[in-house]
Design a protein around this motif. Sequence first.
Motif, short mmCIF file in Angstrom:
data_model
loop_
_atom_site.label_atom_id
_atom_site.label_comp_id
_atom_site.label_asym_id
_atom_site.label_seq_id
_atom_site.Cartn_x
_atom_site.Cartn_y
_atom_site.Cartn_z
N ALA A 43 1.03 -1.43 -0.22
CA ALA A 43 0.27 0.36 -0.17
C ALA A 43 1.15 1.62 -0.32
CB ALA A 43 -1.17 0.06 0.93
N VAL A 44 1.99 0.81 1.33
CA VAL A 44 2.95 2.13 0.62
C VAL A 44 3.81 2.40 0.22
CG1 VAL A 44 4.50 3.46 2.33
CG2 VAL A 44 2.61 2.81 3.01
N ARG A 45 4.19 1.69 -0.44
CA ARG A 45 5.64 1.76 -1.95
C ARG A 45 5.15 1.39 -3.10
NH1 ARG A 45 11.54 -0.27 -0.48
NH2 ARG A 45 11.72 1.00 -2.83
N GLY A 46 4.01 0.27 -3.18
CA GLY A 46 3.48 -0.26 -4.64
C GLY A 46 3.94 -0.95 -4.80
N LEU A 47 3.61 -1.10 -6.24
CA LEU A 47 4.99 -1.62 -6.95
C LEU A 47 5.44 -1.78 -8.20
CD1 LEU A 47 2.62 -4.95 -7.99
CD2 LEU A 47 3.94 -4.96 -6.87
N ASN A 48 6.86 -1.88 -8.48
CA ASN A 48 7.24 -1.25 -9.67
C ASN A 48 6.95 -1.26 -11.24
OD1 ASN A 48 9.45 0.57 -10.74
ND2 ASN A 48 11.34 -1.10 -10.46
N MET A 49 6.23 -1.06 -11.84
CA MET A 49 5.56 -2.14 -12.64
C MET A 49 6.31 -1.65 -14.11
SD MET A 49 2.82 -3.21 -11.24
CE MET A 49 2.40 -3.91 -12.67
N GLY A 50 6.25 -2.62 -15.04
CA GLY A 50 7.71 -2.68 -15.89
C GLY A 50 7.08 -1.97 -16.82
N ILE A 51 7.79 -2.02 -17.81
CA ILE A 51 7.45 -1.03 -19.37
C ILE A 51 6.50 -1.92 -19.81
CG2 ILE A 51 9.30 -2.22 -20.39
CD1 ILE A 51 9.57 0.53 -21.54
N GLU A 52 6.36 -2.61 -19.61
CA GLU A 52 5.28 -3.45 -20.97
C GLU A 52 4.33 -3.30 -20.17
OE1 GLU A 52 8.35 -5.65 -18.90
OE2 GLU A 52 9.29 -6.25 -20.08
N PHE A 53 4.12 -3.19 -18.45
CA PHE A 53 3.16 -2.72 -18.21
C PHE A 53 2.34 -0.98 -18.22
CE2 PHE A 53 4.16 -6.19 -16.16
CZ PHE A 53 3.16 -7.42 -16.61
N GLU A 54 3.43 -0.76 -17.67
CA GLU A 54 3.17 1.24 -18.10
C GLU A 54 3.36 1.89 -19.10
OE1 GLU A 54 5.18 3.23 -14.79
OE2 GLU A 54 4.20 2.04 -13.48
N GLY A 55 3.31 1.17 -20.65
CA GLY A 55 4.48 1.59 -21.45
C GLY A 55 5.07 2.56 -21.76
N GLY A 56 6.59 2.91 -22.46
CA GLY A 56 7.53 3.59 -22.94
C GLY A 56 7.99 2.98 -23.96
N ALA A 57 9.74 3.18 -24.06
CA ALA A 57 10.29 3.47 -25.30
C ALA A 57 11.58 2.27 -24.15
CB ALA A 57 11.05 4.02 -25.49
N VAL A 58 12.03 1.65 -25.21
CA VAL A 58 13.69 0.43 -24.67
C VAL A 58 14.29 0.54 -25.68
CG1 VAL A 58 14.15 -1.64 -24.67
CG2 VAL A 58 12.27 -0.86 -23.75
N PHE A 59 15.01 1.39 -25.31
CA PHE A 59 16.15 2.00 -26.41
C PHE A 59 17.91 0.78 -25.88
CE2 PHE A 59 14.54 6.46 -24.70
CZ PHE A 59 14.40 5.79 -26.13
N THR A 60 18.11 0.11 -27.14
CA THR A 60 19.80 -0.57 -27.53
C THR A 60 20.80 -0.27 -27.92
OG1 THR A 60 17.32 -2.63 -26.97
CG2 THR A 60 19.85 -2.90 -27.72
N THR A 61 21.79 0.26 -26.99
CA THR A 61 22.79 0.47 -27.66
C THR A 61 24.05 -0.43 -28.28
OG1 THR A 61 24.02 0.88 -25.44
CG2 THR A 61 22.67 2.47 -26.33
N PRO A 62 24.88 0.09 -29.29
CA PRO A 62 26.20 -0.96 -29.56
C PRO A 62 26.60 -1.36 -27.82
CG PRO A 62 25.95 1.09 -30.74
CD PRO A 62 24.79 1.36 -29.49
N LYS A 63 28.17 -1.89 -28.15
CA LYS A 63 29.21 -1.69 -27.58
C LYS A 63 29.38 -0.08 -27.15
CE LYS A 63 33.02 -4.05 -26.07
NZ LYS A 63 34.10 -4.92 -26.83
N THR A 64 29.73 -0.41 -25.98
CA THR A 64 29.79 1.11 -25.81
C THR A 64 30.36 1.20 -24.18
OG1 THR A 64 30.02 3.05 -24.56
CG2 THR A 64 27.57 1.08 -24.56
N SER A 65 31.26 2.19 -24.33
CA SER A 65 32.47 2.26 -22.57
C SER A 65 31.57 3.01 -21.46
CB SER A 65 33.86 3.11 -22.68
OG SER A 65 33.85 4.40 -23.04
#
Length: 379
Positions: A43-65
């Motif tokens: 009730a206090v903290r709630g669930l940290n819903m993933g992007i699959e449930f809230e909607g949004g964007a997923v960015f995938t980068t190439p190899k990086t330092s």
Amino acid sequence: MSKLGSLGARLYRGEVGYDFVGKRKIWYGISILITITAIVGLAVRGLNMGIEFEGGAVFTTPKTSVSVAEAEKSAEAASGHDAVVQELGSGGLRIQVAGVDTAKSDQIKADLAKDMDLKADTINADLVGPSWGEQISKKAWTGLIIFMVLVVIYLAIAFEWRMAAAALIALIHDITITVGVYALVGFEVTQGTIIGLLTILGYSLYDTVVVFDSLKEQSKDLTKQTRWTYSEVANRSINSTLVRSINTTVVALLPVAGLLFIGGGFLGAGMLNDISLSLFVGLAAGAYSSIFIATPLVADLKETEPQMKALKKRVLAKRAAAAAKGESAESAPRDDDGEYDDASQDDLTEDAAPAGVVGPRTQPASRNRGRGRPSGKRR
């Protein structure tokens, strides 16, 4: 035979035991406290819903330092929302930002490319709509409800409705604790979490059914004797299957712990965290509930039956009478040949040490008397 195997054999024979059912108020109190903590955390903290449930964007980068922390800071600054960053095996990063649309995602992509010193066209951006998560949630709830209905019907047919009710309460108990731990820990709820939650139901039910099956077998024609009450027989059932329950739970928890602490902790695999945490907490809660919650609840429900109340009165009255007379093995009734009567001797032994008492029990001498000899008399 190993010490654990020897202990398991002694528990199965009823030579030793622990009074789980007799101390059920303690277990109920612990479970209520844990459940309240889980509900408050939810009730206090709630669930940290993933992007699959809230909607949004997923960015995938190439190899990086660029490190995970640096990428997370850049993504949050560009989007104005919390970001989840995971390192991929290829050396790239997977950045999730919830609550953004197409226009916003293009801006975030450009800012990320600038901060990470990458070309914008090398960063792959995928939009995820919340409708997919809603569909998964609905299907999960539907599957959960169908599963519980089938479980109640099966247990009511195979055993009885009291066991079905106790098993259902234990399942709800396990799910509540698992979801509450997710809220308190703050792990992201993804499709892996849903899979884990649905999986633990089977494990939790398995341990419960093992104890119920033993209880069903040991309680046959229970009202025709005056040695044990139903609660004592329930306690004997828990003890006789205790080592088996511990072994199966430990064997199941070890690989899950490997996924959670090694795969998720050291390798940084987010999906492993999602599945393994729900499995780990659910398996532990399921083993606990089958021993400390489900069977004691069955005993409480069963003891409300008039015939079980009458049985309990007879058992206690017999023990009180035996204690008042000071009966012992030496004063037990004997047969025509001067031998102890087996039934009377067994009754006295069991009356002196009822089921569920911790520690060794004295075994009736008459059980081993005369084995291998036709008459069964002493020579």
